[in-house]
Design an enzyme around this catalytic site. Structure first.
Site, mmCIF file in Angstrom:
data_model
loop_
_atom_site.group_PDB
_atom_site.id
_atom_site.type_symbol
_atom_site.label_atom_id
_atom_site.label_comp_id
_atom_site.label_asym_id
_atom_site.label_seq_id
_atom_site.Cartn_x
_atom_site.Cartn_y
_atom_site.Cartn_z
ATOM 1 N N HIS A 102 61.777 101.691 65.487
ATOM 2 C CA HIS A 102 62.062 100.386 66.092
ATOM 3 C C HIS A 102 61.984 100.443 67.613
ATOM 4 C CE1 HIS A 102 66.371 101.031 67.209
ATOM 5 N NE2 HIS A 102 66.467 101.726 66.105
ATOM 6 N N ASP B 77 67.646 106.574 70.330
ATOM 7 C CA ASP B 77 67.711 105.450 69.388
ATOM 8 C C ASP B 77 67.048 104.229 69.985
ATOM 9 O OD1 ASP B 77 68.311 103.760 67.321
ATOM 10 O OD2 ASP B 77 70.441 103.586 67.797
ATOM 11 N N GLU C 160 65.651 95.962 65.133
ATOM 12 C CA GLU C 160 66.364 96.656 64.070
ATOM 13 C C GLU C 160 67.860 96.506 64.289
ATOM 14 O OE1 GLU C 160 68.523 99.987 62.118
ATOM 15 O OE2 GLU C 160 68.359 99.598 64.251
ATOM 16 N N GLU C 161 68.276 96.593 65.557
ATOM 17 C CA GLU C 161 69.694 96.752 65.859
ATOM 18 C C GLU C 161 70.535 95.528 65.538
ATOM 19 O OE1 GLU C 161 70.907 99.480 66.289
ATOM 20 O OE2 GLU C 161 69.610 100.792 67.456
ATOM 21 N N ASP D 44 64.202 107.215 62.715
ATOM 22 C CA ASP D 44 65.284 106.493 63.404
ATOM 23 C C ASP D 44 66.581 107.299 63.384
ATOM 24 O OD1 ASP D 44 66.761 104.588 64.711
ATOM 25 O OD2 ASP D 44 66.942 103.224 63.000
ATOM 26 N N HIS E 76 74.012 104.474 70.502
ATOM 27 C CA HIS E 76 74.549 103.153 70.886
ATOM 28 C C HIS E 76 75.426 103.193 72.132
ATOM 29 C CE1 HIS E 76 74.109 101.234 66.583
ATOM 30 N NE2 HIS E 76 72.987 101.762 67.036
#
Lengths: 470, 470
Positions: free
Chosen positions: B286, B298, B330-331, B358, B429
């Site tokens: 992503h 990420d 995606e997130e 991922d 994140h």
């Protein structure tokens, strides 16, 4: 790491010569088996004692950040008095100290060209605000102050100077000492050449996204510009944009300010000596901290260590008085250290030894001294007592720390424990200096070593003599 | 980690059965020595190739954070098209995807009683603002959603709920899976019981002062309250204040907001197959990221890995088409994944394999598959080719990732490489997900493994069959 201002030192020296002559009989050496055995008892108790760790838990939980002049600073002083009283210290009292009061405000920086990106930054302690709305300018990158000095004015004027020097990880203080002049003088030097702001790669070794604060010193009558620290990954990013060869622009906003100076205090408490109570062994640490975290290692750990060490040593009823001084405002100008000297001027000659803890509760690697030649035998006896803890002798030219070095200049023998500085500068002055980063086992090791030293210093016949005045 | 919404899946399934029946001859197995030798050549080239690392340097430097709907997201799409074209992909094009657009704003939290302290927090992705000026209330601590459910309403109503669960460090995803329901549903569940805000111990394993964001899902018609994550040391501090037994109060301010949904895009590029170009091996990652860092692991690493792997595999001119899909969003809801399925509906039956990257460029520990029994022999041949890289077989029930799992539900065989999740969740994140955290050697190992798999998948006679529809 700061020397006292020259006028104070000069006036003190003028008076102190007479005092020094009055003190200092030639000291004797040799620990008696009984004394050594009692010192070992102090050590062994310390290695099983969590007074220090609980003290640190309390300070970081109930007080938190305590920058000089802030509400947290006032709470810390009240905490210090209550804590020393609670732990059985005598003559507990605050001694007023005038401290500066700097207020952080908000700092932001972003690359605006060629590729816009926000940066994680923090304002250097004591720096000034940018003009309202911030400044935006092209960046000029230099490694160090020397490189800045070599650049022509037209490369600097109107630009934002970016100091790229990367602090080295070292077990001693050499990596820090090499990096810190950029923090202290970078904004001031760049301002004199017409720069509009300074950003610098953080004085700190963490590879994580933490910028570290710490004091910067603008020249009194020079131009002033804002100075900000970038975390190492953010400095890397800025360098990658510069490496593209395209002009790189930054926008920097800072809103810090200075309030009026205010009163804080050194917190002092003692365990009076059993036989020679007018003679003092001083154990210091600084109670203030920077504002980004709870100052667990810098210098909550030191506060905890000296409190616990003095208390354990005192249980053996040594001859001399053990005095703990929790200094105000080490971080933003060492005014607590100077205030102590002024207030205790008349008894400086009775200070047999001074030491402080201000390098975190990491593994103790070395034991340093600064004693006259006549006191070396006694000092080496102390070192031999420490040897089973794996603590090597580090020579007789120790830098004992910014709060007690002035006492050394005035004749008071100094000792120091050198902890491992390598992990310390990952979190020193940054947001990550929190309670969980302190290892209770290593904290106890520190307490044990300090307790052993001050117990012996409070007992050794004749002390360590007097240092020559500097 | 999210399933597609039921209505879409149901409609797809209804249509797809016919398609699935049309596909899937029984596949054969056995790698010829020539094929295996060429696969090893792909691997060995990959282990010496820095296309992926340079691609990641470019993405993190020239684009940076790229949250769905943000200006960075639009720049990422342009970057993706340019990068694929630059690296020789064919049929490069963006495929529009409607994405939500959440705007972080500012989040602050402080303990106001018994001992005032500021906390380091971050807003959960998608959470709502507090009332203007924030909320201040007593804290009620619970471990998990189950504990919340057991508390009587009067312990929750009017309070700020603090979820204390600490995410465990695990090499697989089990620690994350255990923690993430609190992030997804905590604010919503607490709001239904009358809470005024939620703070939670971060879903992240870093012991440093980094809170991690990630999506929270408020129920469509339920009450909504702000949800914030605390770094682990800040959660520790809050727990220590609670442990004092005194009432603990928090003040929480959050100003995040939702803007109108907007258009982003999946970026698609191919290396057409030499002999069976209508058959597709899909390799996804992503392109979007959270906004606190440059999304290096990420999922910048995934983007870099699939681009480099497809390019290296394509150099051997395999029979089938290698298609790279850089998914949008995606997130914050996997809308890119759903858009791909809708747009490519008619050729789903020709997707021989789908896989995605991922989980960061960490050490590859395992190889998982989800293929029909008839395809297992061929899948195990692929695994045997990977074995010399130290990659173990991880079974035939793999969770291949949130962007390609829908394809699996629709019959497309899936494979996955399980990287070491233990270091990943230190930075996932959070603000620390930056380029310097990626190890180029491990990135090359990932590229080599992916390149080998997709090369074999693009060559193996008969493919892997079709999965039963779910």
């Amino acid at each position: 790491m700061l020397s006292p201002p020259r006028p104070l030192l000069a006036s003190l020296l003028a008076v102190c010569c007479a005092t020094a002559v009055l003190a200092a009989p030639a000291p004797a050496a040799d620990l008696t088996p009984g004394l050594l055995s009692r010192a070992k008892t102090v050590r062994d108790r310390a290695l099983l004692d969590d007074t220090g760790y609980e003290c640190l838990r309390s300070l970081t939980t109930e007080v938190g950040p305590r920058l000089a002049g802030s509400p947290g600073d006032a709470r810390a002083v009240a905490w210090g008095v209550a804590q020393l009283e609670h732990l059985g210290f005598r003559n507990v009292h605050p001694e007023p100290v005038r401290v500066p009061h700097w207020i952080r405000g908000e700092a932001r920086a972003e690359i605006t060209a060629p590729w816009p990106q926000a940066l994680v930054v923090t304002a250097l302690g004591g720096t000034v605000a940018t003009p309202a709305g911030g400044v935006e300018a092209e960046v000029v990158a230099v490694g160090t102050l020397d490189e800045l000095a070599k650049l022509p004015d037209d490369r600097i004027a109107g630009r934002i100077v970016f100091f790229t020097h990367r602090m080295q990880r070292t077990h001693d203080l050499s990596g820090y000492r090499e990096a810190v002049p950029i923090r202290s003088r970078g904004p001031s030097e760049a301002a004199k050449r017409g720069a509009v702001a300074v950003v610098m790669r953080t004085v700190g070794t963490s590879p994580e996204r933490f910028p570290h604060t710490g004091s910067t010193r603008d020249e009194a009558n020079g131009p002033r510009i804002a100075g900000l620290a970038l975390s190492n990954p953010d400095a890397d990013l800025l360098e990658r944009e510069i490496a593209s060869g395209r002009p790189v622009k930054l926008r920097v906003v800072n809103t810090s300010s200075w309030a009026d100076s205010t009163l804080s205090a050194n917190v002092v408490g003692e365990f009076p000596g059993a036989r020679r109570s007018h003679e003092i062994v001083l154990l210091g640490a600084h109670l203030d901290s920077w504002d980004l975290a709870t100052g667990a290692q810098d210098d909550g750990a030191g506060v905890a260590i000296v409190i616990a060490a003095a208390r354990l040593a005192a249980q053996m009823k040594p001859a001399r008085t053990l005095r703990v001084v929790l200094y105000a405002n080490e971080e933003n100008g060492t005014s607590g250290s100077r205030a102590y000297v002024r207030r205790h001027w008349d008894e400086l000659a009775h200070h047999v030894l001074a030491m402080e803890s201000d390098l975190g509760a990491y593994r103790v690697l070395g034991f340093g001294t600064r004693v006259p030649v006549a006191g070396l035998d006694a000092a080496r006896e102390v070192q031999r007592a420490l040897e089973p803890m794996g603590i090597a002798y580090d020579g007789n030219a120790t830098n004992a720390g910014s709060d007690v070095d002035t006492l050394g200049s005035l004749g008071v023998p100094l000792m120091s424990l050198q902890t491992d500085a390598e992990p310390y500068f990952d979190l020193h002055h940054g947001p990550n200096d929190t309670f969980d980063q302190v290892d209770p086992t290593l904290l106890r090791q520190n307490v044990a070593a300090y307790a052993m030293i001050v117990y012996l210093a409070a007992e050794i016949e004749g002390g360590f003599g007097r240092l020559p005045l500097r």
